[in-house]
Write a protein that holds these residues in place. Structure first.
Motif, mmCIF file in Angstrom:
data_model
loop_
_atom_site.group_PDB
_atom_site.id
_atom_site.type_symbol
_atom_site.label_atom_id
_atom_site.label_comp_id
_atom_site.label_asym_id
_atom_site.label_seq_id
_atom_site.Cartn_x
_atom_site.Cartn_y
_atom_site.Cartn_z
ATOM 1 N N ARG A 1 124.477 -25.039 46.864
ATOM 2 C CA ARG A 1 125.795 -25.261 46.282
ATOM 3 C C ARG A 1 126.075 -26.759 46.159
ATOM 4 N NH1 ARG A 1 129.833 -22.527 48.604
ATOM 5 N NH2 ARG A 1 128.409 -20.883 49.291
ATOM 6 N N TRP A 2 125.369 -27.592 46.947
ATOM 7 C CA TRP A 2 125.582 -29.035 46.894
ATOM 8 C C TRP A 2 124.559 -29.756 46.020
ATOM 9 C CZ3 TRP A 2 125.906 -26.927 52.119
ATOM 10 C CH2 TRP A 2 127.227 -26.773 52.547
ATOM 11 N N CYS A 3 123.337 -29.229 45.941
ATOM 12 C CA CYS A 3 122.298 -29.869 45.129
ATOM 13 C C CYS A 3 121.215 -28.831 44.842
ATOM 14 C CB CYS A 3 121.706 -31.088 45.835
ATOM 15 S SG CYS A 3 120.855 -30.680 47.366
ATOM 16 N N PRO A 4 120.408 -29.025 43.808
ATOM 17 C CA PRO A 4 119.421 -28.004 43.453
ATOM 18 C C PRO A 4 118.128 -28.059 44.250
ATOM 19 C CG PRO A 4 119.427 -29.738 41.812
ATOM 20 C CD PRO A 4 120.528 -30.072 42.780
ATOM 21 N N TRP A 5 117.925 -29.095 45.087
ATOM 22 C CA TRP A 5 116.661 -29.231 45.809
ATOM 23 C C TRP A 5 116.925 -29.196 47.309
ATOM 24 C CZ3 TRP A 5 117.918 -32.680 41.810
ATOM 25 C CH2 TRP A 5 117.244 -32.418 40.615
ATOM 26 N N THR A 6 116.631 -28.088 47.939
ATOM 27 C CA THR A 6 116.798 -27.923 49.378
ATOM 28 C C THR A 6 115.559 -27.241 49.941
ATOM 29 O OG1 THR A 6 117.841 -25.737 49.183
ATOM 30 C CG2 THR A 6 119.300 -27.655 49.134
ATOM 31 N N VAL A 7 115.225 -27.558 51.193
ATOM 32 C CA VAL A 7 114.066 -26.953 51.851
ATOM 33 C C VAL A 7 114.385 -26.816 53.335
ATOM 34 C CG1 VAL A 7 112.976 -29.204 52.224
ATOM 35 C CG2 VAL A 7 111.568 -27.149 52.228
ATOM 36 N N ALA A 8 113.939 -25.705 53.922
ATOM 37 C CA ALA A 8 114.171 -25.435 55.339
ATOM 38 C C ALA A 8 113.006 -25.955 56.169
ATOM 39 C CB ALA A 8 114.344 -23.932 55.572
ATOM 40 N N GLU A 9 113.329 -26.696 57.218
ATOM 41 C CA GLU A 9 112.333 -27.107 58.197
ATOM 42 C C GLU A 9 112.401 -26.158 59.392
ATOM 43 O OE1 GLU A 9 111.513 -31.728 57.889
ATOM 44 O OE2 GLU A 9 113.386 -31.237 58.904
ATOM 45 N N HIS A 10 111.649 -26.475 60.434
ATOM 46 C CA HIS A 10 111.660 -25.576 61.582
ATOM 47 C C HIS A 10 112.964 -25.653 62.360
ATOM 48 C CE1 HIS A 10 110.518 -29.339 63.581
ATOM 49 N NE2 HIS A 10 110.917 -28.795 64.709
ATOM 50 N N ASP A 11 113.741 -26.746 62.203
ATOM 51 C CA ASP A 11 115.018 -26.840 62.913
ATOM 52 C C ASP A 11 116.094 -27.547 62.097
ATOM 53 O OD1 ASP A 11 113.915 -29.325 62.937
ATOM 54 O OD2 ASP A 11 114.293 -29.752 65.045
ATOM 55 N N ASP B 1 118.002 -33.054 48.731
ATOM 56 C CA ASP B 1 117.919 -34.227 47.868
ATOM 57 C C ASP B 1 119.178 -34.243 47.007
ATOM 58 O OD1 ASP B 1 117.337 -36.278 46.199
ATOM 59 O OD2 ASP B 1 115.324 -35.591 45.671
ATOM 60 N N VAL B 2 120.148 -35.059 47.421
ATOM 61 C CA VAL B 2 121.476 -35.050 46.785
ATOM 62 C C VAL B 2 121.632 -36.163 45.767
ATOM 63 C CG1 VAL B 2 122.541 -33.975 48.790
ATOM 64 C CG2 VAL B 2 122.470 -36.468 48.631
ATOM 65 N N ARG B 3 120.547 -36.806 45.365
ATOM 66 C CA ARG B 3 120.662 -37.868 44.358
ATOM 67 C C ARG B 3 121.234 -37.305 43.056
ATOM 68 N NH1 ARG B 3 114.632 -40.215 44.633
ATOM 69 N NH2 ARG B 3 114.291 -37.963 44.758
ATOM 70 N N GLY B 4 122.271 -37.953 42.561
ATOM 71 C CA GLY B 4 122.908 -37.523 41.327
ATOM 72 C C GLY B 4 123.894 -36.394 41.493
ATOM 73 N N ALA B 5 124.145 -35.941 42.735
ATOM 74 C CA ALA B 5 125.066 -34.820 42.955
ATOM 75 C C ALA B 5 126.293 -35.205 43.758
ATOM 76 C CB ALA B 5 124.338 -33.674 43.659
ATOM 77 N N ALA B 6 126.247 -36.333 44.484
ATOM 78 C CA ALA B 6 127.361 -36.685 45.372
ATOM 79 C C ALA B 6 128.656 -36.916 44.607
ATOM 80 C CB ALA B 6 127.000 -37.925 46.189
#
Length: 494
Positions: free
Chosen positions: A84-94, A99-104
């Motif tokens: 909902r905040w940016c199109p590029w998100t990835v889950a890590e182990h914790d 990547d919010v460049r151009g979305a803030a």
């Protein structure tokens, strides 16, 4: 820990806030701490410590088993939700990287974006540590070891990271100990050391745990791209109204045809549907329906969903309506019958779907086979939408067509030694045995029966009038699991 609290609060009373709570996993030398509550952190309990050592210091410690797989599954769902905040998100182990460049600017700036993130996570009952930095590594380090909600600019990366401990680079414990023995306890001290000597020492170390390479990525000296997974296909049809309406039924046909066309393009069939109306007051209402088998019949979708919309509350009207396939299965394109006839199997499935939608899933059932030793457990009634019907089962021995559940006890008047009863009484009638076959021994199911459950010896018994019974003796003499063995009739042949 937040997920555990949510689940525990829904099931039972949470421990007192002053009691330290730890979630544990299996370690090389016994259970180790996986997560710590706020009270535990205040007492100095750290992740990775052995539980026995922590309990020796804190006798009131509350220990629970960690659900690591459940946590990871929830984290992956949150990563998709965070788009909902940016199109590029990835889950890590914790954690979650974004990547919010151009979305803030869409949220009024970086500070307002972090404020919105913190508020929405709090609404979900989750506490989040947030940080924003020009590089992926810097953001990870600041979120875990920096000030909550810190925003780091491109020119300030070195100064902001300098006070953080070298453990912020997420290095193995032995590497952290080595750096600390060398006097390199902070990121700043590590960055000031001449690189030549350290490069020789860490020349053979893998990139993922090499402190120099990790530092270069955090400082922006080398690339560290975010490889965000693509979002799964979403089968959704929507319609927007020019003005608020009250009745959703007239819009169903168009939505169903649109969704069916999407499913046909992907050669998929829907197993679960959700219709949602979005009201003008900001609220939304939804209804779910399921199908017995994969389908993309638009007319069938309309019949199923229309029956669920009678009690839906449109409020002052709604201006957006969606129909979504929540669960799909592969369904190849098939040619209709050349004789113009209908598919009987599809008609039966459609009837079951409509009955289930009208009466409820627990009221429309059929027989299904269950893996079990005990005869009365082999056949079970399951909802038609949850399983497949019982078409047959191969058994090595003859079984009666009629079984009693529960088995009915018989009174033994005279028994053959180590054999079936020669004379027994059942339902106030006395029977005299003329021949028998057996025994067939069936042991208890230790994984589901209570301890002390006795084994069974089954006999096929034929009596004077030609009727055949399936009897069993529960227990044997001297098995130390009760008194004398008891006899039961399990079924009748013919």
């Amino acid at each position: 820990m937040d997920r555990w609290r949510r689940i525990t609060a829904a099931q039972r009373t949470l421990p007192d806030e002053a009691v330290p709570v730890v979630l544990v996993t299996t370690g090389a030398h016994g259970p180790v701490v996986h997560a710590v509550s706020g009270a535990g952190v205040a007492r100095g309990i750290i992740c990775g410590a052995r539980v026995v050592d922590v309990q020796a210091i804190h006798p009131d410690l509350h220990v629970e088993q960690a659900d690591v797989q459940g946590d990871q599954a929830m984290l992956k769902r949150l990563a998709i939700w965070a788009r909902r905040w940016c199109p590029w998100t990835v889950a890590e182990h914790d954690g979650i990287l974004m990547d919010v460049r151009g979305a803030a600017h869409l949220f009024g700036g970086e500070a307002q974006m972090l404020h919105d993130m913190n508020m929405r996570f709090a609404i979900q009952g989750l506490r989040a540590r947030l940080a924003m930095a020009p590089t992926r590594g810097a953001a990870q380090m600041l979120a875990r070891f920096g000030t909550q909600g810190v925003i780091c600019g491109t020119q300030d990366v070195g100064n902001v990271l300098a006070p953080l401990p070298v453990a912020a680079l997420r290095l193995p414990p032995d590497t952290v100990r080595l750096l600390e023995r060398l006097g390199l306890r902070s990121i700043g001290s590590l960055a000031e050391v001449p690189r030549v000597g350290l490069m020789r020492r860490f020349a053979g170390v893998a990139e993922a745990i090499n402190p120099l390479l990790l530092l270069d990525r955090a400082m922006g000296r080398s690339a560290d791209p975010l490889d965000a997974p693509a979002e799964g296909a979403r089968w959704l049809a929507r319609v927007r109204m020019a003005e608020p309406v009250i009745d959703p039924v007239p819009w169903l046909e168009g939505l169903a045809e649109d969704l069916a066309a999407q499913l046909a393009t992907g050669e998929q069939g829907a197993r679960r549907l959700r219709v949602t109306i979005y009201r003008v007051d900001g609220e939304w209402r939804s209804r779910d329906v399921a199908t017995a088998q994969a389908s993309r019949d638009a007319a069938h979708f309309v019949r199923l969903v229309a029956g669920k919309l009678d009690g839906i509350d449109p409020g002052f009207g709604f201006d957006l309506m969606t129909l979504e396939a929540l669960r799909v299965e592969p369904l190849s394109l098939r040619q209709d019958r050349l004789d113009g006839g209908r598919d009987a199997g599809a008609d039966v499935a459609a009837l079951l779907d409509r009955l289930t939608a009208k009466l409820g899933p627990s009221r429309v059932t059929w027989d299904a086979w269950v893996q079990s030793h005990k005869p009365e457990r082999v056949e079970a009634r399951v909802p038609v939408l949850a399983g497949v019907p019982a078409e047959g089962i191969e058994v090595a021995r003859e079984r009666p067509l009629r079984l009693f559940d529960p088995p009915e006890e018989v009174m033994v008047l005279y028994a053959v030694p180590e054999g079936p009863p020669a004379r027994f009484s059942w339902r106030r009638v006395t029977f005299l045995m003329v021949r028998f076959e057996g025994p067939e021994r069936i042991a208890p199911e230790w994984w589901r029966d209570r301890s002390g459950t006795r084994l069974r010896d089954y006999y096929k018994v034929e009596v004077m009038d030609g009727r055949r019974f399936w009897l069993f003796r529960e227990g044997v003499v001297g098995d130390a699991r009760g008194g004398d063995p008891r006899w039961f009739v399990q079924g009748v042949f013919g």
